[in-house]
Design a protein around this motif. Structure first.
Motif, mmCIF file in Angstrom:
data_model
loop_
_atom_site.group_PDB
_atom_site.id
_atom_site.type_symbol
_atom_site.label_atom_id
_atom_site.label_comp_id
_atom_site.label_asym_id
_atom_site.label_seq_id
_atom_site.Cartn_x
_atom_site.Cartn_y
_atom_site.Cartn_z
ATOM 1 N N GLU A 85 -12.727 6.739 -2.491
ATOM 2 C CA GLU A 85 -12.023 5.600 -3.100
ATOM 3 C C GLU A 85 -10.780 5.238 -2.273
ATOM 4 O O GLU A 85 -10.548 4.075 -1.955
ATOM 5 N N ASP A 86 -10.010 6.269 -1.899
ATOM 6 C CA ASP A 86 -8.764 6.031 -1.154
ATOM 7 C C ASP A 86 -9.031 5.460 0.239
ATOM 8 O O ASP A 86 -8.246 4.664 0.747
ATOM 9 N N LEU A 87 -10.144 5.915 0.869
ATOM 10 C CA LEU A 87 -10.454 5.406 2.212
ATOM 11 C C LEU A 87 -10.730 3.901 2.178
ATOM 12 O O LEU A 87 -10.490 3.185 3.147
ATOM 13 N N GLN A 88 -11.241 3.430 1.046
ATOM 14 C CA GLN A 88 -11.493 1.990 0.896
ATOM 15 C C GLN A 88 -10.248 1.260 0.379
ATOM 16 O O GLN A 88 -10.155 0.050 0.477
ATOM 17 N N VAL A 125 -18.143 9.493 6.519
ATOM 18 C CA VAL A 125 -18.041 8.737 7.781
ATOM 19 C C VAL A 125 -18.274 7.247 7.509
ATOM 20 O O VAL A 125 -17.566 6.380 8.035
ATOM 21 N N GLN A 126 -19.250 6.937 6.659
ATOM 22 C CA GLN A 126 -19.534 5.522 6.362
ATOM 23 C C GLN A 126 -18.358 4.851 5.661
ATOM 24 O O GLN A 126 -18.134 3.650 5.816
ATOM 25 N N ALA A 127 -17.584 5.657 4.903
ATOM 26 C CA ALA A 127 -16.457 5.074 4.152
ATOM 27 C C ALA A 127 -15.184 4.959 4.988
ATOM 28 O O ALA A 127 -14.201 4.352 4.555
ATOM 29 N N LEU A 128 -15.185 5.528 6.203
ATOM 30 C CA LEU A 128 -13.967 5.466 7.022
ATOM 31 C C LEU A 128 -13.665 4.010 7.384
ATOM 32 O O LEU A 128 -14.596 3.234 7.642
ATOM 33 N N PRO A 129 -12.396 3.642 7.415
ATOM 34 C CA PRO A 129 -12.067 2.223 7.661
ATOM 35 C C PRO A 129 -12.428 1.762 9.075
ATOM 36 O O PRO A 129 -12.422 2.569 10.006
#
Ligand code: NAD
Length: 365
Positions: free
Chosen positions: A41-44, A71-75
């Motif tokens: 959540e925080d990464l997004q 990894v997919q959620a990393l900005p």
């Protein structure tokens, strides 16, 4: 203009002048991973603009490593991830590469320290100082301690020293642990160092200094100039299987890969000399712990010194309870010097890549 954001998921030494310089250039977000859900959540959300992640030593291990979903959620803004560790397990190297995110580890800045630990384990493996010390603290009497241990027996099945309380008054020299275990010097014995990189070569130097004959196992032999530069004689073996018959001591200083998994196993234990010893500072997966325990129970092996474990961070109860095993909690390179040096290395990589457009050092993907 706002400063580029760097996410710290582990603490550097904030007193370092290098960190002061860094924090003047970057907005440092110090973050504690609590759960995967919150992290995703925080990464997004509040972390969606970070350009670099300072992964420290632990990295994403609390949530199972840098898995595909993280990894997919990393900005999209993220350019690099840095790790203070040499080992690459749990850092999602390939997945990061697919997203164009660079991963950097640290070269073996703590190689000397890991070699120190191997020296400690090696001395224990021949001299059993800890068993003597533990009993000395109980009895508070030098001769009585030696006498108690000389008349004791080492139960191979449990690995425990069983004291014979009726016979502890005679003078004893302290050169035996019961009937079955002679206390020997490492001087003149054969050490086989498997994995002869930064750490392995420093281990060899220390073990040569205490009089051991050094053999090394490496996929490719050093050139004759490289061997000469060591300044002590070495013997090369292409595999542990070939070296095993001479190994009074096997030291494992390799990475944990599919190729090294279970490298030290029953087949090797069957080949080593009676009462051989093993020390593992590489990765836990290199040793088959069931075979190791069977080797200790049978008396074929007389000692194991372990800093890394098959199911780390957990350690098997039997290993914990055995006195013919010395355990250290993965602290091979754990000194202030190494903690600071690796911090500075990671901070410089972030500065070089983000501020100065350089490639950075020790990129692994
Ligand atoms: N216990 C600790 O605290 C600690 C600290 C640092 C590193 N380590 C471990 O030690 C390992 C070695 O570190 P290093 O700095 O010496 O790395 P390195 O890359 O300098 O050396 C590793 C050596 O292992 C050799 N190797 C790899 N696979 C092999 C195989 N199948 N057979 C024979 N040789 C093989 C490589 O050729 C190389 O010579 C690291 O990968 C890490 O897992 C442990």
């Amino acid at each position: 203009m706002s400063k580029p954001q760097v996410l710290f998921i582990g603490e550097p030494n904030r007193d370092l002048p290098e960190f002061h310089e860094f924090s003047a250039q970057f907005e440092c977000i110090h973050y504690k991973i609590t759960s995967k859900e919150t992290l995703l959540e925080d990464l997004q959300g509040k972390l969606s603009k970070v350009v670099a992640i300072y992964g420290s030593w632990l990295g994403f291990h609390p949530v199972g490593g840098l898995t595909e979903d993280i990894v997919q959620a990393l900005p999209d803004s993220l350019k690099l991830v840095t790790s203070c560790s040499v080992g690459l397990d749990g850092w999602g190297s390939e997945q990061l590469a697919k997203r164009g995110i660079k991963l950097y580890n640290c070269p073996s800045l703590g190689a000397e320290q890991v070699a120190d630990l191997v020296l400690y384990h090696t001395l224990q493996s021949f001299r059993y100082f800890k068993v003597f010390e533990d009993n000395f603290r109980e009895s508070g009497h030098t001769v009585k301690t030696r006498s108690l241990l000389q008349s004791a027996s080492l139960d191979k099945q449990t690995g425990k020293v069983v004291l014979n309380s009726t016979d502890s008054s005679d003078y004893a020299f302290g050169h035996r642990l019961g009937d079955s275990l002679p206390i020997l010097t490492p001087f003149g014995k054969n050490a086989v160092v498997v994995g002869f990189g930064s750490i392995g070569s420093r281990i060899a130097k220390r073990l040569h200094a205490i009089g051991m004959n050094i053999s090394y196992v490496k996929r490719t032999r050093l050139s004759s100039e490289q061997e000469a530069q060591l300044l002590f004689p070495v013997k090369y073996y292409a595999s542990l299987k070939e070296a095993a018959p001479v190994a009074d001591l096997v030291v494992l200083s390799l990475p944990g890969t599919s190729e090294t998994e279970n490298l030290y196993n029953k087949e090797i234990i069957d080949l080593v000399p009676h009462r051989s010893r093993v020390i593992n500072v590489g990765r836990g997966t290199i040793v088959n712990e069931d075979d190791l325990l069977a080797g200790l129970r049978s008396g074929k092996l007389s000692f194991a010194g372990l800093d890394v474990y098959a199911k780390e961070p957990a350690v098997s109860r039997e290993l914990i309870e055995r006195q013919d095993v010395i355990l250290t909690p993965h602290i091979g390179s754990s000194t202030v010097e190494n903690f600071n040096d690796t911090s500075i290395f990671c901070l410089r990589n972030i500065q070089d890549v983000i501020l100065y457009g350089k490639e950075g050092l020790s990129r692994v993907n």
